[in-house]
Every structure is written in structure tokens, then in C-alpha cells.
Design a protein around this motif. Structure first.
Motif, PDB file in Angstrom:
ATOM      1  N   LYS A  34       0.830  -1.207   0.000  1.00 29.92           N
ATOM      2  CA  LYS A  34       0.000   0.000   0.000  1.00 29.92           C
ATOM      3  C   LYS A  34       0.869   1.264   0.000  1.00 29.92           C
ATOM      4  O   LYS A  34       0.499   2.287  -0.552  1.00 29.92           O
ATOM      5  CB  LYS A  34      -0.935   0.002   1.221  1.00 29.92           C
ATOM      6  N   ALA A  35       2.044   1.157   0.621  1.00 31.67           N
ATOM      7  CA  ALA A  35       2.937   2.326   0.683  1.00 31.67           C
ATOM      8  C   ALA A  35       3.834   2.432  -0.557  1.00 31.67           C
ATOM      9  O   ALA A  35       4.686   3.312  -0.629  1.00 31.67           O
ATOM     10  CB  ALA A  35       3.778   2.269   1.948  1.00 31.67           C
ATOM     11  N   GLY A  36       3.672   1.518  -1.527  1.00 28.17           N
ATOM     12  CA  GLY A  36       4.380   1.664  -2.798  1.00 28.17           C
ATOM     13  C   GLY A  36       5.633   0.830  -2.961  1.00 28.17           C
ATOM     14  O   GLY A  36       6.390   0.994  -3.909  1.00 28.17           O
ATOM     15  N   VAL A  37       5.853  -0.115  -2.027  1.00 28.79           N
ATOM     16  CA  VAL A  37       7.033  -0.981  -2.088  1.00 28.79           C
ATOM     17  C   VAL A  37       6.556  -2.408  -2.357  1.00 28.79           C
ATOM     18  O   VAL A  37       5.517  -2.814  -1.824  1.00 28.79           O
ATOM     19  CB  VAL A  37       7.750  -0.909  -0.706  1.00 28.79           C
ATOM     20  N   VAL A  38       7.277  -3.182  -3.157  1.00 28.62           N
ATOM     21  CA  VAL A  38       6.904  -4.588  -3.334  1.00 28.62           C
ATOM     22  C   VAL A  38       7.058  -5.277  -1.973  1.00 28.62           C
ATOM     23  O   VAL A  38       8.149  -5.293  -1.405  1.00 28.62           O
ATOM     24  CB  VAL A  38       7.811  -5.293  -4.376  1.00 28.62           C
ATOM     25  N   GLY A  39       5.961  -5.799  -1.450  1.00 27.82           N
ATOM     26  CA  GLY A  39       6.029  -6.529  -0.181  1.00 27.82           C
ATOM     27  C   GLY A  39       6.232  -8.004  -0.476  1.00 27.82           C
ATOM     28  O   GLY A  39       5.771  -8.497  -1.506  1.00 27.82           O
ATOM     29  N   SER A  40       6.913  -8.708   0.411  1.00 26.24           N
ATOM     30  CA  SER A  40       7.114 -10.137   0.148  1.00 26.24           C
ATOM     31  C   SER A  40       7.171 -10.926   1.445  1.00 26.24           C
ATOM     32  O   SER A  40       7.404 -10.363   2.518  1.00 26.24           O
ATOM     33  CB  SER A  40       8.407 -10.356  -0.642  1.00 26.24           C
ATOM     34  N   MET A  41       6.969 -12.224   1.307  1.00 26.90           N
ATOM     35  CA  MET A  41       7.165 -13.127   2.461  1.00 26.90           C
ATOM     36  C   MET A  41       7.497 -14.526   1.951  1.00 26.90           C
ATOM     37  O   MET A  41       7.086 -14.906   0.854  1.00 26.90           O
ATOM     38  CB  MET A  41       5.937 -13.166   3.369  1.00 26.90           C
ATOM     39  N   PRO A  42       8.245 -15.293   2.750  1.00 28.41           N
ATOM     40  CA  PRO A  42       8.487 -16.683   2.373  1.00 28.41           C
ATOM     41  C   PRO A  42       7.196 -17.482   2.500  1.00 28.41           C
ATOM     42  O   PRO A  42       6.471 -17.316   3.492  1.00 28.41           O
ATOM     43  CB  PRO A  42       9.520 -17.165   3.418  1.00 28.41           C
ATOM     44  N   ALA A  43       6.907 -18.349   1.521  1.00 23.40           N
ATOM     45  CA  ALA A  43       5.736 -19.229   1.626  1.00 23.40           C
ATOM     46  C   ALA A  43       5.814 -20.023   2.933  1.00 23.40           C
ATOM     47  O   ALA A  43       4.796 -20.288   3.587  1.00 23.40           O
ATOM     48  CB  ALA A  43       5.685 -20.170   0.430  1.00 23.40           C
ATOM     49  N   LEU A  44       7.025 -20.371   3.332  1.00 14.62           N
ATOM     50  CA  LEU A  44       7.211 -21.217   4.517  1.00 14.62           C
ATOM     51  C   LEU A  44       6.808 -20.530   5.817  1.00 14.62           C
ATOM     52  O   LEU A  44       6.690 -21.197   6.851  1.00 14.62           O
ATOM     53  CB  LEU A  44       8.682 -21.658   4.627  1.00 14.62           C
ATOM     54  N   ASN A  45       6.607 -19.208   5.791  1.00 11.79           N
ATOM     55  CA  ASN A  45       6.165 -18.541   7.023  1.00 11.79           C
ATOM     56  C   ASN A  45       4.736 -18.926   7.391  1.00 11.79           C
ATOM     57  O   ASN A  45       4.337 -18.794   8.537  1.00 11.79           O
ATOM     58  CB  ASN A  45       6.265 -17.012   6.878  1.00 11.79           C
ATOM     59  N   ALA A  46       3.969 -19.361   6.413  1.00  8.58           N
ATOM     60  CA  ALA A  46       2.606 -19.828   6.691  1.00  8.58           C
ATOM     61  C   ALA A  46       2.701 -21.260   7.202  1.00  8.58           C
ATOM     62  O   ALA A  46       3.153 -22.148   6.481  1.00  8.58           O
ATOM     63  CB  ALA A  46       1.764 -19.773   5.422  1.00  8.58           C
ATOM     64  N   ARG A  47       2.318 -21.476   8.438  1.00  9.12           N
ATOM     65  CA  ARG A  47       2.393 -22.812   9.026  1.00  9.12           C
ATOM     66  C   ARG A  47       1.148 -23.104   9.823  1.00  9.12           C
ATOM     67  O   ARG A  47       0.760 -22.258  10.631  1.00  9.12           O
ATOM     68  CB  ARG A  47       3.603 -22.911   9.962  1.00  9.12           C
ATOM     69  N   PRO A  48       0.492 -24.226   9.634  1.00  7.38           N
ATOM     70  CA  PRO A  48       0.826 -25.274   8.679  1.00  7.38           C
ATOM     71  C   PRO A  48       0.638 -24.804   7.237  1.00  7.38           C
ATOM     72  O   PRO A  48       0.102 -23.721   7.005  1.00  7.38           O
ATOM     73  CB  PRO A  48      -0.187 -26.376   9.024  1.00  7.38           C
ATOM     74  N   ALA A  49       1.036 -25.647   6.292  1.00  5.82           N
ATOM     75  CA  ALA A  49       1.017 -25.265   4.882  1.00  5.82           C
ATOM     76  C   ALA A  49      -0.350 -24.728   4.448  1.00  5.82           C
ATOM     77  O   ALA A  49      -0.441 -23.806   3.634  1.00  5.82           O
ATOM     78  CB  ALA A  49       1.425 -26.458   4.018  1.00  5.82           C
ATOM     79  N   ALA A  50      -1.419 -25.291   5.019  1.00  2.00           N
ATOM     80  CA  ALA A  50      -2.771 -24.884   4.616  1.00  2.00           C
ATOM     81  C   ALA A  50      -3.013 -23.397   4.881  1.00  2.00           C
ATOM     82  O   ALA A  50      -3.866 -22.770   4.255  1.00  2.00           O
ATOM     83  CB  ALA A  50      -3.810 -25.722   5.364  1.00  2.00           C
ATOM     84  N   GLN A  51      -2.253 -22.822   5.802  1.00  2.00           N
ATOM     85  CA  GLN A  51      -2.434 -21.402   6.115  1.00  2.00           C
ATOM     86  C   GLN A  51      -2.051 -20.503   4.933  1.00  2.00           C
ATOM     87  O   GLN A  51      -2.506 -19.364   4.838  1.00  2.00           O
ATOM     88  CB  GLN A  51      -1.589 -21.033   7.345  1.00  2.00           C
ATOM     89  N   LEU A  52      -1.230 -21.024   4.020  1.00  2.48           N
ATOM     90  CA  LEU A  52      -0.801 -20.199   2.880  1.00  2.48           C
ATOM     91  C   LEU A  52      -2.008 -19.777   2.035  1.00  2.48           C
ATOM     92  O   LEU A  52      -2.074 -18.644   1.546  1.00  2.48           O
ATOM     93  CB  LEU A  52       0.230 -20.959   2.029  1.00  2.48           C
ATOM     94  N   ASP A  53      -2.961 -20.692   1.877  1.00  2.00           N
ATOM     95  CA  ASP A  53      -4.183 -20.386   1.120  1.00  2.00           C
ATOM     96  C   ASP A  53      -4.889 -19.174   1.760  1.00  2.00           C
ATOM     97  O   ASP A  53      -5.227 -18.192   1.081  1.00  2.00           O
ATOM     98  CB  ASP A  53      -5.100 -21.625   1.152  1.00  2.00           C
ATOM     99  N   GLU A  54      -5.066 -19.233   3.086  1.00  2.00           N
ATOM    100  CA  GLU A  54      -5.736 -18.124   3.795  1.00  2.00           C
ATOM    101  C   GLU A  54      -4.949 -16.823   3.660  1.00  2.00           C
ATOM    102  O   GLU A  54      -5.511 -15.752   3.414  1.00  2.00           O
ATOM    103  CB  GLU A  54      -5.824 -18.420   5.300  1.00  2.00           C
ATOM    104  N   TRP A  55      -3.642 -16.898   3.798  1.00  2.00           N
ATOM    105  CA  TRP A  55      -2.816 -15.690   3.748  1.00  2.00           C
ATOM    106  C   TRP A  55      -2.825 -15.060   2.350  1.00  2.00           C
ATOM    107  O   TRP A  55      -2.908 -13.840   2.213  1.00  2.00           O
ATOM    108  CB  TRP A  55      -1.381 -16.009   4.178  1.00  2.00           C
ATOM    109  N   LEU A  56      -2.753 -15.919   1.319  1.00  2.00           N
ATOM    110  CA  LEU A  56      -2.760 -15.370  -0.046  1.00  2.00           C
ATOM    111  C   LEU A  56      -4.125 -14.765  -0.361  1.00  2.00           C
ATOM    112  O   LEU A  56      -4.227 -13.746  -1.051  1.00  2.00           O
ATOM    113  CB  LEU A  56      -2.385 -16.456  -1.060  1.00  2.00           C
ATOM    114  N   HIS A  57      -5.186 -15.387   0.175  1.00  2.00           N
ATOM    115  CA  HIS A  57      -6.536 -14.837   0.007  1.00  2.00           C
ATOM    116  C   HIS A  57      -6.591 -13.443   0.647  1.00  2.00           C
ATOM    117  O   HIS A  57      -7.051 -12.477   0.027  1.00  2.00           O
ATOM    118  CB  HIS A  57      -7.549 -15.789   0.653  1.00  2.00           C
ATOM    119  N   GLU A  58      -6.105 -13.355   1.870  1.00  2.00           N
ATOM    120  CA  GLU A  58      -6.134 -12.076   2.602  1.00  2.00           C
ATOM    121  C   GLU A  58      -5.345 -10.993   1.841  1.00  2.00           C
ATOM    122  O   GLU A  58      -5.833  -9.869   1.655  1.00  2.00           O
ATOM    123  CB  GLU A  58      -5.521 -12.285   3.997  1.00  2.00           C
ATOM    124  N   ILE A  59      -4.162 -11.339   1.377  1.00  2.00           N
ATOM    125  CA  ILE A  59      -3.333 -10.329   0.693  1.00  2.00           C
ATOM    126  C   ILE A  59      -3.989  -9.893  -0.620  1.00  2.00           C
ATOM    127  O   ILE A  59      -4.137  -8.692  -0.881  1.00  2.00           O
ATOM    128  CB  ILE A  59      -1.906 -10.881   0.425  1.00  2.00           C
TER     129      ILE A  59
END
Ligand SMILES: Cc1cc2nc3c(=O)[nH]c(=O)nc-3n(C[C@H](O)[C@H](O)[C@H](O)COP(=O)(O)O)c2cc1C
Length: 325
Positions: A34-59
Motif C-alpha cells: 500500500k505504501a508503494g514498495v513490493v512486499g514479500s514473504m516466504p511461503a514457509l512462514n505460513a504454518r501449517p502449509a494450509a495457512q498459505l491459502d488463507e494468507w494469499l486470500h487475505e493479501i
């Protein structure tokens, strides 16, 4: 027309917030974008793996809402980091998720794989691969990466040992595509310096640990506020790979930062009577550039500072030259 592929050719600021193991999370990514910088995160930060779906949905939903409300000033795109190493048994699952959400930028580390790059290109994503020398840079592009992240000396976490001058100059002799410079960048003036060297983007990690949104304990954030480059220790003891870490965290683990043994992968335990302290959780990764970080701020405010400093530096060194759109 930009020489860079969409969406890299039209970033509001030439800055990528780099992925930080454990620390990056959707809140930080969203604020960065939102502030104009490419934001990023490791996929592995979402734990368990199923949380990645929720996090990508949120973003993706939050940024889409933001862009609908701010058509004149849309958010920067976001990136997900994939560790392309045989030890990553989630890679297949995490690749399915990034394809499902059409994540615009994928940052690959610790291995370049043609099939991974093809899968990202198939849904329209762009791949940036991080490298610590020119040889790995050639290899990454041969395997199909679109762009490179040159990780120079002084970077937080696992870091190279090359001067940014040497690394960027060697890569730019043959590579004209998207190139980010990583290592000790924490001010707007340094962002401009990275561009003058030949990079397109500054890749900033450690400075974002001292933001309110970062998922790090307060003592870690405060250690970054208090530290200068004198407090950064380069060692391979904690993971077997050379990296930069904060001195106070090494002392708190009962070790002498000035007399660390060199890692011996054949030994399971460290020292006589204790196990090796946990890298990242107990031993805090950090690059050398954090001397400019004087307080913990909301990410938005830190980015506003970077933008202001960058504009001032441009005005000082290139008066009258307009920023490329
Ligand atoms: C605590 C910490 C964790 C990191 N975790 C990752 C990671 O999971 N994946 C990755 O590609 N890079 C990781 N990095 C490296 C950064 O993405 C980046 O190269 C580095 O932070 C840039 O240097 P700087 O910290 O001096 O800005 C990490 C760095 C730090 C400090």
C-alpha cells in the motif's frame, strides 16, 4: 516503455521489501504494498502449509479492495519467496497456491529449477532469483529466471561476501534484465546509490524488522534500533552457511561473538554441554545497514521516510531529472 517486464516496470518506488523467515507476514506485506514498495514473504512462514491459502486470500483481497478505492495510486505488487531446495517438502503444495492466486512476483532462493520457473511463467508470474556471485547469476538466467537479486556483503541472514560494486558490475556486463541489489540498504540515499551502480531496485530486509507489523519480539526490534554495523557478526556457525547476525543475541545465547568456532557439519551439538542455539529464533539475523534505524515505526512511516530521502537525494545529485515512470 519500460525495459522491465510488467509489473516491475511501473513500481511507485524502486524498492522491494525482502522476504524474512518467520518475520514477514500478510500485515507487513499489505502495508509495504500500500505504501508503494513490493512486499514479500516466504511461503514457509505460513504454518501449517494450509495457512498459505488463507494468507494469499487475505493479501490479494485486501490489495484488490485498496486498488478499487485508490485507482490513481494503486498498491505495488507483492511477491512470495519459494525455497527451491530438496529439503523443502512443501514446494509442490506452495507452487499450487501461488498459481491459484496468480502471485505476480516469485522470489526463488537456494536453487534454480527450470520446471519451477516454467510453472510460474505459465500463469503469468515473474521470477526473480537471488544470487551471491556472477556464476550463480548465469545459471539462474539459463534456467529461466526473469531477473536477479544480487545479494552483496553486509546483507542480513545468509549473505554473500562480494562488494556490491564488483557484483553489480560483473552482472551488468551481460545482463540487461531486472536486477535488484541486496545488502545494507536502509535509507533513500542508498536506494538511489543502488540505481547509480546499475541495479533497478533496492532490496531491503533488516530495516523492516524494526517495524510495528514485523513478527519479531520487541527485544529483537529494539536491538536493531540500538545496533550499528559494529554489532553485526558474520558466521557460519548457526546454519552451516555464512550469514550476518546481531551480537546481543549471540551473547544472550551464552556465546562469545568475537570467538565463535567455525561450523562443523559433522558435529550434532555445539560446545560441550548445550545444543546449538536456534538460528532465526534465538540468533537474530541482521544486515550491516541498520545504523540509520533509530526507532520502531509503522511500515508505512518507514517507507514514507525512504521515499522522502530518495526524492531529496535525487534532487541533490540529479536536479531537474525526472524519475522514470
Ligand atoms: C532475519 C532474516 C531472515 C531472512 N529470511 C530469508 C528467507 O526466508 N528467504 C530469503 O530469500 N531471504 C531471506 N533473508 C535475506 C533477505 O531476503 C535479504 O537478502 C536481506 O535481508 C537483505 O539485506 P539487508 O537485511 O541488509 O537489507 C533473510 C534476512 C534476514 C535478516
Amino acid at each position: 516503455m519500460s525495459r522491465l517486464p510488467a509489473p516491475l516496470g511501473s513500481l511507485p518506488l524502486p524498492i522491494i521489501g525482502s522476504p524474512l523467515f518467520i518475520i514477514s507476514n500478510p500485515k507487513l506485506v499489505i502495508e509495504q504494498c500500500k505504501a508503494g514498495v513490493v512486499g514479500s514473504m516466504p511461503a514457509l512462514n505460513a504454518r501449517p502449509a494450509a495457512q498459505l491459502d488463507e494468507w494469499l486470500h487475505e493479501i490479494t483481497e485486501t490489495l484488490a479492495d485498496y486498488n478499487r478505492a485508490n485507482p490513481d495510486k494503486p498498491a505495488a505488487p507483492f511477491a512470495i519467496n519459494q525455497i527451491v531446495h530438496k529439503s523443502n517438502d512443501r514446494l509442490e503444495h506452495d507452487m499450487e497456491m501461488v498459481a491459484k492466486y496468480k502471485v505476480p512476483i516469485i522470489i526463488t532462493s537456494l536453487g534454480a529449477r527450470e520446471d519451477v520457473n516454467q510453472a510460474i511463467h505459465a500463469y503469468g508470474g515473474v521470477v526473480l532469483h537471488d544470487v551471491i556471485n556472477n556464476r550463480f547469476a548465469h545459471k539462474a538466467i539459463e534456467k529461466g529466471a526473469d531477473g536477479l537479486i544480487a545479494v552483496a556483503a553486509g546483507a542480513g541472514g545468509h549473505a554473500g561476501s562480494k562488494s556490491p560494486f564488483a557484483l553489480i558490475q560483473e552482472i551488468r556486463e551481460w545482463f540487461d534484465g531486472p536486477l535488484a541489489l541486496s545488502g545494507s540498504i536502509a535509507s533513500g540515499r542508498a536506494v538511489l546509490a543502488a540505481q547509480v551502480l546499475g541495479a533497478d531496485f533496492a532490496y531491503i530486509g533488516s530495516a523492516f524488522i524494526a517495524t510495528e507489523e514485523a513478527r519479531a519480539v520487541d527485544a529483537y526490534k529494539q536491538a536493531i534500533v540500538d545496533a550499528t554495523s559494529d554489532d553485526i557478526i558474520y558466521s557460519n556457525l548457526f546454519t552451516g552457511v555464512l550469514g550476518n547476525y546481531l551480537r546481543p543475541s549471540i551473547e544472550a545465547a551464552g556465546l562469545d561473538p568475537d570467538n565463535l568456532p567455525v561450523s562443523d557439519p559433522t558435529k550434532m551439538n555445539f560446545g560441550s554441554d548445550r545444543e546449538k542455539p536456534k538460528a532465526w529464533k534465538e540468533i537474530w539475523g541482521c544486515g550491516q545497514g541498520i545504523g540509520t534505524i533509530r526507532e520502531v515505526l509503522p511500515a508505512r512511516e518507514f517507507i514514507a521516510r525512504l521515499a522522502r530521502e530518495y526524492a531529496e537525494a535525487r534532487q541533490q545529485y540529479f536536479p531537474g531529472v525526472r524519475a522514470a515512470a
